[in-house]
Write a protein that holds these residues in place. Sequence first.
Motif, PDB file in Angstrom:
ATOM      1  N   SER A  77       0.838  -1.208   0.000  1.00 33.35           N
ATOM      2  CA  SER A  77       0.000   0.000   0.000  1.00 33.35           C
ATOM      3  C   SER A  77       0.869   1.254   0.000  1.00 33.35           C
ATOM      4  O   SER A  77       0.592   2.218  -0.731  1.00 33.35           O
ATOM      5  N   ARG A  80       2.372   1.774  -3.399  1.00 34.98           N
ATOM      6  CA  ARG A  80       1.402   2.325  -4.353  1.00 34.98           C
ATOM      7  C   ARG A  80       1.299   3.837  -4.214  1.00 34.98           C
ATOM      8  O   ARG A  80       1.295   4.574  -5.203  1.00 34.98           O
ATOM      9  N   ASN A  84       2.410   6.684  -6.941  1.00 36.94           N
ATOM     10  CA  ASN A  84       1.468   7.707  -7.398  1.00 36.94           C
ATOM     11  C   ASN A  84       2.063   9.100  -7.235  1.00 36.94           C
ATOM     12  O   ASN A  84       1.940   9.951  -8.129  1.00 36.94           O
TER      13      ASN A  84
END
Length: 533
Positions: A77, A80, A84
């Motif tokens: 997580s 990610r 981004n």
Amino acid sequence: MTFRQYLFRLKWRFGLFILMYGVMIAALTAVSVFTGNMITALTQFKVNAFVTAAIVMVVATILQLIVQTLVNIYQISLQRRLNNDIRTEITKSIAKMPFEQYHSRSDAVYTSWMTNDVNTINTQGLRNVACLIQASWQVVLSIFVLLTYDASLFITTLVCAVLLITVPMIYRKKLSAAAATWSQENEKLTNRLTDILEGFNTLFMANRRHVMVERVQQASDDAGHAQVGYIQFNMATQFLINLVNLGSQLFLLIQAGLLAYNHIIPVGAVVTIHSVAGTTFSGLTLMSFALTTVKSVAPIFDKFAKAVPAQQEAKKPVTPLTEAIKLQNVTFTYPHKKEPVINDLNMTLQANQKVALVGPSGRGKTTLLRLISDVLADYRGEITWDGHNYRQLDPRSLRDQITYIEQAPYIFNDTLRFNLTLGRQVDDSVLQQAIKGAQLTEFMKHQAQGLDTVLEHNGGDLSGGQKQRIALARGLIRQSRLIISDEGTAALDAKAGLSIEKLLVSLPKTTLIMVTHNLRREIKDQLDRVITV
């Protein structure tokens, strides 16, 4: 931004990540301690102490497995979110780039930044940061355990730790250089693959498709050499670290055995110290290797930072053209070219006139359109918009006044609505008026999903004329009063081309500047001027 700054953005999430690792390593250390306690209890024939230590060890093992699973999920997580953030910042930099700066690199290079480089940051950056966190907890907790047995164990550990951390310095600079080379070769690989695949049609018709295989093989091999070079330095660093690690563990084990032999520590403590020593030096090994590897991604972030365009000073907003665009003594030379493509040009283009620029290829017609559009800024002379010097005008505001229609307008793999509005919030009445004005009404009747119809990449499911009408509708939605057409109908058949050109010359209160190599008589009669360049 640096890697550290990106991580600091996620400080609360990152803090939780560090804490979770602390709980996991504490549970792992407890397993080692209570395993030693079990053995000590056995040598002393203390059943209750043995059972208690065994129960605590089992509970600690279960806790360690649970937290490790949660840490692995949480790391994905965190990765990610980091990906981004990095891609968003890269895209923000790209979005602010002047036209010339963007096109100083190919599209494939930017794609490589957001795929290959981000993947490298994941494997060499974030994962090694996780290793650093794990190693730090291992070292701190293990040293605490060693201190509870004998201070001499701590001194030995400290000396070995210094060796483990300093040895990798031998290859740190070489590793960073190799990482930078690998990143550059990945850019080249993406560029070369894109180039050869986009040439499929040409090679197919020439019966030269085997060239694709040869080019891809060569490009892949070149990138592979750079990767091997990086891994060689990586493995050499790891070998030296592991060698010092093994020697340190062996020395500490012998020391623990001598302490037990002299009844300074219990026998079971030797097992605990052996396990803790392994954890300590493995942690130091991991820390040393991870530090070196994390630093190797710094050149990637340096490359991203250099791509950030300089801050532009505030300039005058631009209003719709009411008088004229004037070029006075304008000269432009492309980078790496000796001769100017436009030399000492003087020209006046009156507002609301329909003008055609004609002439042989290579005479600077497209360059002239790009100068008028403020796409090319590195020119000599003066260009004015209603008497205001271009260099004093806000480029974004200027482009709001212009619709630029290329020979092959780009169509996004998105809905028809997005391709018309480009993400703007537009009233349906304005949208429908633009569709009607661009003569897209008949086309819309055949779209089952209407404006929600998803178009193929670059309009693979559209004709040339449909692409041109979509591009024109974009300008009508923006209510641009200056339309520039650069061979906008060259790729169309005669009927479709004539239809688009008739539409352009008939637009009221609109300035039209069109470049064409095929000026039709029907269109010429409706123009205010024809300028030969």
